[in-house]
Design an enzyme around this catalytic site. Structure first.
Site, short mmCIF file in Angstrom:
data_model
loop_
_atom_site.label_atom_id
_atom_site.label_comp_id
_atom_site.label_asym_id
_atom_site.label_seq_id
_atom_site.Cartn_x
_atom_site.Cartn_y
_atom_site.Cartn_z
CG HIS A 80 -1.96 -1.10 1.17
ND1 HIS A 80 -3.11 -1.05 0.43
CD2 HIS A 80 -1.96 -2.31 1.79
CE1 HIS A 80 -3.80 -2.17 0.60
NE2 HIS A 80 -3.11 -2.96 1.42
CG ASN B 128 -7.97 -4.52 0.40
OD1 ASN B 128 -7.20 -3.57 0.49
ND2 ASN B 128 -7.63 -5.75 0.74
#
Length: 489
Positions: free
Chosen positions: A60, A133
């Site tokens: 990320h 997510n």
């Protein structure tokens, strides 16, 4: 449109506040002579420059963020005692960070990759972080496999590139990934922007009410902008032309007042139903079909303010699923249990032990009262207060009320496989997802998968990979096999 510059009046100074006489020329021993070590402005600037970057996130790393508000639109007090959800109409400040998973900090936005969807709620009972997510499931179900999985998505230690052999070797040897791999290679695998995708808490969490009743929940964030995606061909062009496409789109939308929003809901499962549910409700590779547990919509989230400094507020922002508030807690989900440790540990290494003191991370609607002291960048906020508990000097004290309800456990310790429920296997939900698709969607899915598998160098890995999809649905496997053979000649 550029953010309006913050103008600071007065002379340029050093970090210590002394005025700078010359910022164009370093101090030398005579005209044309060597630079002197006594030029502390030069040394200060170079030393600071060398330290301007902190370690990027292992996963990320590439992201964008914005502030906004969350508003309660329906009563959920029968299920949770969380104060920020206590009444219809109540608003809470939020910060949301979007991201891709595998790419580094300089990677392109428009790539086939899951998108992180991490929300920080600045509640009056402390910050609540929901780390999710844009997919309701994940590739693996146990955190002990996470480092191995991510290693396959990153650069190979010999070639220095991402290798199809590594990716498909791991996925083919981990059949549990079939559902998420099917999702990722379908039409929603490359969102057109962060605004045009849904978000999910993905994990199962606990809600508990004032009466002490507990419920298992799954979060859903439905985009109010509508779903928009890119084809593989469109994404390839966009990633090359504008690597910052998603970040730019989010920033510019907020600048022009086109504030993106999401409708927020949860699926709710009474705790007593978990043991006999047809799927393991704590398996991150599975969804709860909506026919079994419909979504209760209860909120609206809007993003309406851009960060003023990307490094300070996006790069240094931290999120941890261990940041709970009263009325919300964890579940026995083995991936979640691992993340409860790993996220906080990553931030303590990457940003520092006092990362929670930074403006973007500290509570906004209450005050953090702890006995933790010192460490890098400690700001002295506690002044002379005692740094232990219990104490008789008026220091903060425990509440004697747990944030979440206890979960009953039985058996002996050991490295155990998660319990198997009646319809649990690694392929059933991937097959269900495939059969829900239109003919055009199936064709694009097969083409996307074949494009990746066809790059694998070993036939045994190719066969294992195809066989996972064959077990999900015979037609799925047959089409994929033909498409891969055509590409491999």
């Amino acid at each position: 449109m550029a953010q309006e510059a913050h103008v600071t009046q007065g002379p340029l100074t050093t970090e210590a506040g002394a005025p700078v006489s010359d910022n164009q020329n370093s101090e030398t021993a005579g005209v044309g002579g060597p630079v002197l070590v006594q030029d502390q402005l030069l040394l200060e600037k170079l030393a600071h420059f060398n330290r301007e970057r902190i370690p990027e996130r292992v996963v990320h790393a590439r992201g964008a963020g914005a502030y906004g508000t969350f508003k309660v639109t329906a009563d959920v007090t029968p299920y949770t005692r969380a104060a920020f959800l206590s009444e219809v109409g109540k608003e809470t400040e939020v910060f949301l960070r979007f991201s891709t998973v595998a790419g580094n900090l300089g990677a392109a936005d428009a790539v086939r990759d899951p998108r992180g969807f991490a929300v920080k709620f600045y509640t009056e009972e402390g910050n609540y972080d929901l780390v999710g997510n844009n997919t309701p499931v994940f590739f693996i179900k146990d955190a002990i496999k996470f480092p191995d999985f991510i290693h396959t998505q990153k650069r190979d230690p010999y070639t220095g590139s991402q290798e199809a052999d590594n990716v498909w070797d791991f996925w083919s040897l981990s059949p549990e990934s079939t559902h998420q791999v099917t999702w990722l290679h379908g039409d929603r695998g490359i969102p057109a922007s962060y605004r045009h995708m849904d978000g999910f808490g993905s994990h199962t969490y606990q809600w508990n009410n004032e009466a002490g009743e507990a419920f298992w929940v799954k979060y859903h964030f439905k985009t109010d902008q509508g779903i928009k995606n890119l084809t593989a061909e469109e994404a390839e062009i966009l990633a090359g032309k504008d690597p910052d496409s998603h970040q730019r789109d989010l920033r510019e939308a907020i600048e022009r007042g086109d504030y993106p929003s999401w409708t927020v809901g949860v699926q709710i499962m009474p705790v007593a139903e978990a043991a006999t549910y047809r799927f393991n409700p704590f398996d991150l590779t599975k969804v709860w079909p909506h026919a079994d547990y419909p979504i209760h919509w209860f909120g609206k989230m809007e993003l309406n303010r851009n960060p003023e400094n990307i490094f300070a507020e996006v790069e240094q922002s931290i999120f941890s699923p261990a940041h709970f508030v009263p009325g919300i807690g964890p579940s026995p989900d083995k991936m979640l249990q691992g993340r409860l440790f790993a996220y906080g540990d990553a931030h303590r290494y990457r940003v520092g032990i006092n990362a929670d003191h930074l403006p973007v991370n500290r509570p906004h609607a209450t005050e953090a009262r702890t006995h933790s002291r010192d460490g890098y960048l400690y700001d002295g906020r506690h002044k002379g207060a005692k740094n232990y508990e219990p104490n008789s000097f008026g220091g903060p004290h425990q509440t004697d009320r747990a944030l979440w309800q206890p979960v009953a456990v039985t058996g002996v310790t050991g490295e155990t496989v998660a319990p198997v429920h009646t319809e649990d296997n690694d392929f059933v939900q991937a097959g269900n997802l495939y059969r829900l698709m239109t003919e055009d969607e199936k064709e694009r899915l097969v083409a996307n998968l074949a494009g990746g598998i066809s790059q694998v160098s070993r036939e045994d890995i190719v066969e294992r990979a195809i066989n996972n999809f064959r077990q999900a649905d015979p037609d799925f496997g047959k089409r994929l096999e033909a498409a891969v053979q055509a590409l491999r000649g």
